[in-house]
Design a protein around this motif. Structure first.
Motif, PDB file in Angstrom:
ATOM      1  N   SER A  23       0.833  -1.209   0.000  1.00 54.76           N
ATOM      2  CA  SER A  23       0.000   0.000   0.000  1.00 54.76           C
ATOM      3  C   SER A  23       0.864   1.254   0.000  1.00 54.76           C
ATOM      4  N   LEU A  24       1.928   1.257   0.793  1.00 51.75           N
ATOM      5  CA  LEU A  24       2.815   2.424   0.827  1.00 51.75           C
ATOM      6  C   LEU A  24       3.565   2.577  -0.491  1.00 51.75           C
ATOM      7  N   LYS A  25       3.902   1.470  -1.147  1.00 52.60           N
ATOM      8  CA  LYS A  25       4.547   1.547  -2.463  1.00 52.60           C
ATOM      9  C   LYS A  25       3.611   2.162  -3.501  1.00 52.60           C
ATOM     10  N   ARG A  26       2.305   1.917  -3.347  1.00 52.02           N
ATOM     11  CA  ARG A  26       1.311   2.506  -4.253  1.00 52.02           C
ATOM     12  C   ARG A  26       0.941   3.927  -3.837  1.00 52.02           C
ATOM     13  N   HIS A  27       1.633   4.454  -2.844  1.00 49.72           N
ATOM     14  CA  HIS A  27       1.432   5.818  -2.323  1.00 49.72           C
ATOM     15  C   HIS A  27       0.041   6.010  -1.737  1.00 49.72           C
ATOM     16  N   GLU A  28      -0.454   4.978  -1.064  1.00 45.92           N
ATOM     17  CA  GLU A  28      -1.750   5.044  -0.410  1.00 45.92           C
ATOM     18  C   GLU A  28      -1.570   5.244   1.092  1.00 45.92           C
ATOM     19  N   ARG A  29      -2.531   5.891   1.706  1.00 45.87           N
ATOM     20  CA  ARG A  29      -2.523   6.106   3.148  1.00 45.87           C
ATOM     21  C   ARG A  29      -2.993   4.831   3.838  1.00 45.87           C
ATOM     22  N   PRO A  40       2.630   8.167   2.871  1.00 47.08           N
ATOM     23  CA  PRO A  40       3.841   8.562   2.148  1.00 47.08           C
ATOM     24  C   PRO A  40       3.743  10.036   1.741  1.00 47.08           C
ATOM     25  N   ARG A  41       4.807  10.773   1.968  1.00 49.89           N
ATOM     26  CA  ARG A  41       4.852  12.191   1.615  1.00 49.89           C
ATOM     27  C   ARG A  41       5.965  12.410   0.608  1.00 49.89           C
ATOM     28  N   LYS A  62      11.871  12.446  -3.484  1.00 42.68           N
ATOM     29  CA  LYS A  62      11.775  11.151  -2.817  1.00 42.68           C
ATOM     30  C   LYS A  62      10.586  11.148  -1.878  1.00 42.68           C
ATOM     31  N   TYR A  63      10.167   9.956  -1.534  1.00 35.82           N
ATOM     32  CA  TYR A  63       9.066   9.787  -0.597  1.00 35.82           C
ATOM     33  C   TYR A  63       9.616   9.423   0.778  1.00 35.82           C
ATOM     34  N   SER A  64       8.961   9.932   1.796  1.00 41.72           N
ATOM     35  CA  SER A  64       9.242   9.515   3.165  1.00 41.72           C
ATOM     36  C   SER A  64       7.902   9.151   3.794  1.00 41.72           C
ATOM     37  N   ILE A  65       7.948   8.443   4.888  1.00 43.61           N
ATOM     38  CA  ILE A  65       6.716   7.977   5.528  1.00 43.61           C
ATOM     39  C   ILE A  65       6.430   8.813   6.764  1.00 43.61           C
ATOM     40  N   LEU A  66       5.237   9.370   6.805  1.00 40.30           N
ATOM     41  CA  LEU A  66       4.774  10.109   7.973  1.00 40.30           C
ATOM     42  C   LEU A  66       3.997   9.134   8.857  1.00 40.30           C
TER      43      LEU A  66
END
Length: 81
Positions: A23-29, A40-41, A62-66
């Motif tokens: 889910s995080l790879k697909r940029h989903e909350r 992901p932000r 780049k993406y980071s995780i909040l």
């Protein structure tokens, strides 16, 4: 939980972690109610400075995780005994 087999519990945890990762790879909350949420932000591309050489370095986007814990979970963690 004495009624559950260790291999079954391990499989459930693996499935949960894999779904979370996908889910995080697909940029989903991702939200687990009353526990936490992860989102992901996107950080835009920018120029940074190397502190050792003072050289400008390009840093790509780049993406980071909040990670944010829920209020109830935070209260339970921080309550004094």
């Amino acid at each position: 939980y004495p009624n559950f087999l260790k291999k079954d519990l391990r499989k459930i945890i693996e499935i949960f972690i894999n779904e979370l990762r996908n889910s995080l790879k697909r940029h989903e909350r991702v939200e687990l109610r009353d526990v936490f949420s992860m989102e992901p932000r996107l950080h835009k591309a920018r120029y940074a400075r190397n502190p050792k050489t003072s050289e400008k370095v390009h840093v790509g986007e780049k993406y980071s995780i909040l990670f944010k814990s829920s209020k109830t979970w935070s209260k339970k963690i921080n309550e004094e005994k």
